[in-house]
Design a protein around this motif. Structure first.
Motif, PDB file in Angstrom:
ATOM      1  N   LEU A 111      26.667 -13.176 -59.618  1.00 43.04           N
ATOM      2  CA  LEU A 111      25.906 -12.313 -60.519  1.00 43.04           C
ATOM      3  C   LEU A 111      26.874 -11.445 -61.302  1.00 43.04           C
ATOM      4  O   LEU A 111      27.715 -10.782 -60.716  1.00 43.04           O
ATOM      5  CB  LEU A 111      24.935 -11.445 -59.727  1.00 43.04           C
ATOM      6  CG  LEU A 111      24.165 -10.399 -60.547  1.00 43.04           C
ATOM      7  CD1 LEU A 111      23.251 -11.088 -61.545  1.00 43.04           C
ATOM      8  CD2 LEU A 111      23.378  -9.485 -59.630  1.00 43.04           C
ATOM      9  N   THR A 112      26.765 -11.481 -62.606  1.00 44.65           N
ATOM     10  CA  THR A 112      27.610 -10.656 -63.462  1.00 44.65           C
ATOM     11  C   THR A 112      26.759  -9.605 -64.162  1.00 44.65           C
ATOM     12  O   THR A 112      25.733  -9.933 -64.763  1.00 44.65           O
ATOM     13  CB  THR A 112      28.330 -11.510 -64.517  1.00 44.65           C
ATOM     14  OG1 THR A 112      29.175 -12.460 -63.850  1.00 44.65           O
ATOM     15  CG2 THR A 112      29.193 -10.640 -65.423  1.00 44.65           C
ATOM     16  N   THR A 113      27.168  -8.373 -64.059  1.00 39.63           N
ATOM     17  CA  THR A 113      26.479  -7.268 -64.727  1.00 39.63           C
ATOM     18  C   THR A 113      27.306  -6.830 -65.919  1.00 39.63           C
ATOM     19  O   THR A 113      28.504  -6.568 -65.786  1.00 39.63           O
ATOM     20  CB  THR A 113      26.280  -6.087 -63.767  1.00 39.63           C
ATOM     21  OG1 THR A 113      25.482  -6.524 -62.660  1.00 39.63           O
ATOM     22  CG2 THR A 113      25.577  -4.931 -64.468  1.00 39.63           C
ATOM     23  N   TYR A 157      31.175  -6.170 -64.540  1.00 37.98           N
ATOM     24  CA  TYR A 157      31.699  -6.552 -63.232  1.00 37.98           C
ATOM     25  C   TYR A 157      30.878  -7.700 -62.664  1.00 37.98           C
ATOM     26  O   TYR A 157      29.716  -7.899 -63.016  1.00 37.98           O
ATOM     27  CB  TYR A 157      31.705  -5.366 -62.257  1.00 37.98           C
ATOM     28  CG  TYR A 157      30.352  -4.739 -62.013  1.00 37.98           C
ATOM     29  CD1 TYR A 157      29.557  -5.152 -60.966  1.00 37.98           C
ATOM     30  CD2 TYR A 157      29.878  -3.723 -62.844  1.00 37.98           C
ATOM     31  CE1 TYR A 157      28.326  -4.587 -60.734  1.00 37.98           C
ATOM     32  CE2 TYR A 157      28.645  -3.137 -62.624  1.00 37.98           C
ATOM     33  CZ  TYR A 157      27.873  -3.574 -61.564  1.00 37.98           C
ATOM     34  OH  TYR A 157      26.636  -3.007 -61.341  1.00 37.98           O
ATOM     35  N   SER A 158      31.517  -8.466 -61.800  1.00 34.73           N
ATOM     36  CA  SER A 158      30.896  -9.650 -61.213  1.00 34.73           C
ATOM     37  C   SER A 158      30.780  -9.457 -59.715  1.00 34.73           C
ATOM     38  O   SER A 158      31.739  -9.072 -59.047  1.00 34.73           O
ATOM     39  CB  SER A 158      31.743 -10.894 -61.519  1.00 34.73           C
ATOM     40  OG  SER A 158      31.168 -12.041 -60.935  1.00 34.73           O
ATOM     41  N   THR A 159      29.573  -9.709 -59.184  1.00 33.93           N
ATOM     42  CA  THR A 159      29.372  -9.583 -57.746  1.00 33.93           C
ATOM     43  C   THR A 159      29.445 -10.927 -57.049  1.00 33.93           C
ATOM     44  O   THR A 159      29.836 -11.018 -55.908  1.00 33.93           O
ATOM     45  CB  THR A 159      28.010  -8.937 -57.446  1.00 33.93           C
ATOM     46  OG1 THR A 159      26.983  -9.671 -58.095  1.00 33.93           O
ATOM     47  CG2 THR A 159      27.989  -7.501 -57.936  1.00 33.93           C
ATOM     48  N   GLY A 160      29.078 -12.007 -57.749  1.00 32.98           N
ATOM     49  CA  GLY A 160      29.129 -13.331 -57.135  1.00 32.98           C
ATOM     50  C   GLY A 160      28.399 -13.333 -55.797  1.00 32.98           C
ATOM     51  O   GLY A 160      27.337 -12.749 -55.659  1.00 32.98           O
ATOM     52  N   ARG A 164      37.046  -9.270 -54.348  1.00 33.61           N
ATOM     53  CA  ARG A 164      36.124  -9.098 -55.466  1.00 33.61           C
ATOM     54  C   ARG A 164      36.882  -9.241 -56.777  1.00 33.61           C
ATOM     55  O   ARG A 164      37.959  -8.680 -56.954  1.00 33.61           O
ATOM     56  CB  ARG A 164      35.490  -7.713 -55.395  1.00 33.61           C
ATOM     57  CG  ARG A 164      34.510  -7.418 -56.527  1.00 33.61           C
ATOM     58  CD  ARG A 164      34.044  -5.964 -56.468  1.00 33.61           C
ATOM     59  NE  ARG A 164      33.267  -5.717 -55.285  1.00 33.61           N
ATOM     60  CZ  ARG A 164      31.955  -5.862 -55.211  1.00 33.61           C
ATOM     61  NH1 ARG A 164      31.293  -6.297 -56.269  1.00 33.61           N
ATOM     62  NH2 ARG A 164      31.307  -5.599 -54.103  1.00 33.61           N
ATOM     63  N   PRO A 165      36.349 -10.020 -57.752  1.00 34.01           N
ATOM     64  CA  PRO A 165      37.023 -10.111 -59.053  1.00 34.01           C
ATOM     65  C   PRO A 165      37.147  -8.723 -59.682  1.00 34.01           C
ATOM     66  O   PRO A 165      36.225  -7.914 -59.578  1.00 34.01           O
ATOM     67  CB  PRO A 165      36.075 -10.996 -59.874  1.00 34.01           C
ATOM     68  CG  PRO A 165      35.302 -11.769 -58.867  1.00 34.01           C
ATOM     69  CD  PRO A 165      35.144 -10.856 -57.689  1.00 34.01           C
ATOM     70  N   SER A 187      34.393  -9.918 -66.412  1.00 37.79           N
ATOM     71  CA  SER A 187      34.792 -10.198 -65.039  1.00 37.79           C
ATOM     72  C   SER A 187      34.018 -11.413 -64.544  1.00 37.79           C
ATOM     73  O   SER A 187      32.841 -11.573 -64.846  1.00 37.79           O
ATOM     74  CB  SER A 187      34.479  -8.989 -64.159  1.00 37.79           C
ATOM     75  OG  SER A 187      34.692  -9.278 -62.795  1.00 37.79           O
ATOM     76  N   GLN A 188      34.694 -12.276 -63.798  1.00 41.07           N
ATOM     77  CA  GLN A 188      34.050 -13.444 -63.222  1.00 41.07           C
ATOM     78  C   GLN A 188      34.810 -13.860 -61.977  1.00 41.07           C
ATOM     79  O   GLN A 188      35.939 -13.413 -61.745  1.00 41.07           O
ATOM     80  CB  GLN A 188      33.986 -14.590 -64.229  1.00 41.07           C
ATOM     81  CG  GLN A 188      35.344 -15.040 -64.725  1.00 41.07           C
ATOM     82  CD  GLN A 188      35.278 -16.064 -65.837  1.00 41.07           C
ATOM     83  OE1 GLN A 188      34.214 -16.448 -66.289  1.00 41.07           O
ATOM     84  NE2 GLN A 188      36.429 -16.522 -66.282  1.00 41.07           N
TER      85      GLN A 188
END
Length: 222
Positions: free
Chosen positions: A1-3, A35-38, A101-102, A139-140
């Motif tokens: 998930l990218t915000t 930011y990306s949570t993945g 975390r990326p 971010s990814q």
């Protein structure tokens, strides 16, 4: 998930310092927080499916130095359609917390446009401008990518003739791109899939023209 969170403030001024000549100028200040949570757990590490592993009979142990429990894969992984039909034996598989975390993408970038418009009479309009455009980085899981930038230079003329029954537009442009963003298939030691990367720079240049006329019942467009 990218915000992706973006914001900005902008303004423009038009100054007609003669009856026929006008200056236009605009400025925008862009603020990006992406930011990306993945697949992450509360400690901020990415959850990835490891698959079957040599877990002790007690169904608990370590895998790659990380705590591993057989059958602990969360539902949002086990319910993915491509895993249906027993492709992965989740009862005897483990999902462990691996990888960092990326890094978030944070940037504050100004963009602008400045130009001159010359309108010597009702039938002629000439313009010249320079503008800078910007597309945010991000971010990814694979790797972050930086912002894309373009400098655009344009010169053109628009004219009306035949008592307003026809108009012609001519223009030339030159675009200078930096840090072009492109989606590619990217494989790393942890995952593989589509990702956005910066592929370099390029220039685009050319001319364009448009003609429209209405002559009685005849319409012409080119």
């Amino acid at each position: 998930l990218t915000t992706v969170r973006t914001g900005g403030v902008f303004g423009q001024i038009n100054w007609k310092f003669t009856d026929t000549l006008e200056l236009t100028a605009g400025l925008r200040y862009n603020v990006d927080r992406n930011y990306s949570t993945g697949r992450y757990n509360g400690s901020g590490n990415r959850r990835i499916t490891i698959g079957t592993a040599a877990i002790p009979a007690a169904n608990a142990g370590t895998l790659n130095g990380v705590a591993a429990v057989r059958g602990n894969c969360p539902a949002d992984i086990t319910n993915i359609p491509r895993y249906a039909g027993g492709v992965i034996d989740f009862a005897n598989s483990t999902c462990s917390d691996l990888g960092a975390r990326p890094p978030a993408w944070e940037d504050e970038t100004p963009t602008w446009k400045v130009g001159l418009n010359w309108n010597p009479d009702d039938n002629n309009f000439l313009y010249l401008f320079y503008a800078r455009g910007y597309k945010s980085g991000g971010s990814q899981t694979a790797q972050p990518f930086v912002g894309e930038q373009v400098d655009d230079y344009e010169l053109g003329w628009k004219g009306t003739f035949l008592d307003g029954k026809a108009n012609l537009s001519l223009g030339g442009f030159y675009n200078d791109y930096q840090n072009i963003q492109q989606q590619v298939f990217l494989a790393t030691t942890n995952n593989a899939g589509n990702a956005v990367v910066n592929v370099g720079k390029a220039t685009i240049q050319g001319i364009e023209a448009e003609f429209n006329a209405k002559l009685g019942g005849l319409g012409i467009q080119a």
